[in-house]
Design an enzyme around this catalytic site. Structure first.
Site, short mmCIF file in Angstrom:
data_model
loop_
_atom_site.label_atom_id
_atom_site.label_comp_id
_atom_site.label_asym_id
_atom_site.label_seq_id
_atom_site.Cartn_x
_atom_site.Cartn_y
_atom_site.Cartn_z
N GLN A 93 52.30 53.03 47.83
CA GLN A 93 53.63 52.44 47.80
C GLN A 93 54.43 52.86 49.03
O GLN A 93 54.52 54.03 49.37
CB GLN A 93 54.37 52.87 46.52
CG GLN A 93 55.73 52.25 46.36
CD GLN A 93 55.69 50.74 46.22
OE1 GLN A 93 54.85 50.20 45.52
NE2 GLN A 93 56.61 50.05 46.88
N LYS A 100 53.78 47.10 38.73
CA LYS A 100 52.37 46.85 39.04
C LYS A 100 51.46 47.39 37.94
O LYS A 100 50.48 46.74 37.56
CB LYS A 100 52.04 47.46 40.41
CG LYS A 100 52.68 46.70 41.56
CD LYS A 100 52.79 47.52 42.84
CE LYS A 100 53.58 46.74 43.89
NZ LYS A 100 53.91 47.53 45.08
N ASP A 118 45.86 45.39 49.17
CA ASP A 118 47.24 45.11 49.57
C ASP A 118 47.29 44.59 51.01
O ASP A 118 48.34 44.20 51.50
CB ASP A 118 48.08 46.38 49.44
CG ASP A 118 49.56 46.10 49.28
OD1 ASP A 118 49.92 44.99 48.85
OD2 ASP A 118 50.38 46.99 49.57
#
Length: 284
Positions: free
Chosen positions: A98, A54, A121
């Site tokens: 994450q 990322k 996200d």
């Protein structure tokens, strides 16, 4: 009928190229580039790899990346304090925590601490609620990536029967909602679904989101179905038995190179939207 491969790698690059051009235009006008902050708690090797991918993708399109690495022993309160700092930073447009975090972390509390306007996200309860109510928000990246693949290849789910196998809150459930929003008739299946082969065999669109290698068998697939495989298991296997099923389909995603590459591109795209101070545009 020849099955058409839905090339996520190609579309992903097309999206990244478009983002890079838009960032050049933004910076040329004197504005700062969009910034994505990624938080990694602990030292899980797979998670570290995903975060590095990322970060690399951010740099490739001219986006700023802040990589925050916290020790395995981090407490929920310590993690929340980091998220609060990022929420308050006007130069941070997107925040990604994450998954998975170490077991002592209240992961849901941490996700839900992310400001809605920075939840690029699409993982907060509020984002999920807005999605379910048809209100603009940021969308979970993998489901939205699959939607963009459908759009790119001119596949309209309206009026079609879709079956989603898997009900996770960031994959199966939101994908079912997005397909419903696009006027498909959706059945959401899971481990307790009875007569699953029969249900899948009626689907015009099949989404594999169960996390089990080749769980959805080729002989379940209706000829001409669209196959979207969001699974990625050991041995480069998806959730659909794609090695045999692709020949029966009208369109299919390969594994790898189908759905996977779309996830990061969508993350970057929604970070750009945040920098421009608007949510993801409506699907219709």
């Amino acid at each position: 009928m020849t099955a058409i491969l839905l090339d996520g790698k190609k579309l992903s690059q097309k999206i990244k190229d478009s983002i890079a051009e838009e960032i050049k235009t933004l910076t040329a006008s004197g504005k700062k580039p969009p910034k994505l902050a990624t938080i990694l708690v602990g030292s899980d090797p797979a998670s570290a790899t995903y975060v590095n991918m990322k970060v690399k993708s951010c740099h490739a399109v001219g986006m700023i990346s802040e990589k925050i690495e916290l020790p395995e022993t981090t407490t929920t309160q310590e993690l929340l304090a980091v998220i609060d700092r990022l929420n308050a930073d006007p130069d941070t447009h997107g925040i990604l925590l994450q998954h998975p975090t170490p077991p002592q972390i209240d992961e849901r509390a941490a996700f839900d601490r992310i400001d809605l306007k920075k939840d690029v996200d699409g993982v907060t309860t509020l984002s999920f609620g807005k999605l379910s109510m048809g209100v603009e928000t940021y969308l979970p990246c993998t489901p939205y990536g699959m939607v963009l693949l459908l759009k790119e290849y001119g596949i309209d789910p309206a009026g079609k029967r879709a079956v989603v196998v898997g009900r996770s809150p960031i994959l199966g459930k939101p994908m079912a909602m997005l397909l419903t929003e696009m006027n498909a008739t959706v059945t959401l299946c899971h481990s307790r679904t009875q007569n699953l082969p029969e249900i899948v065999s009626q689907a015009d669109i099949v989404v594999g989101a169960v996390g089990k290698p080749e769980f959805i068998k080729s002989d379940w697939i209706k000829p001409g179905a669209v196959l979207l495989d969001a699974g990625y298991n050991a041995g480069n296997l998806g959730d659909i038995e794609i090695s045999k099923a692709w020949e029966k389909s009208s369109h299919y995603t390969p594994v790898p190179g189908g759905v996977g590459p779309m996830t990061i591109s969508v993350l970057l795209l929604q970070t750009l939207y945040s920098a421009k101070d608007h949510f993801t545009p409506p699907l219709k």
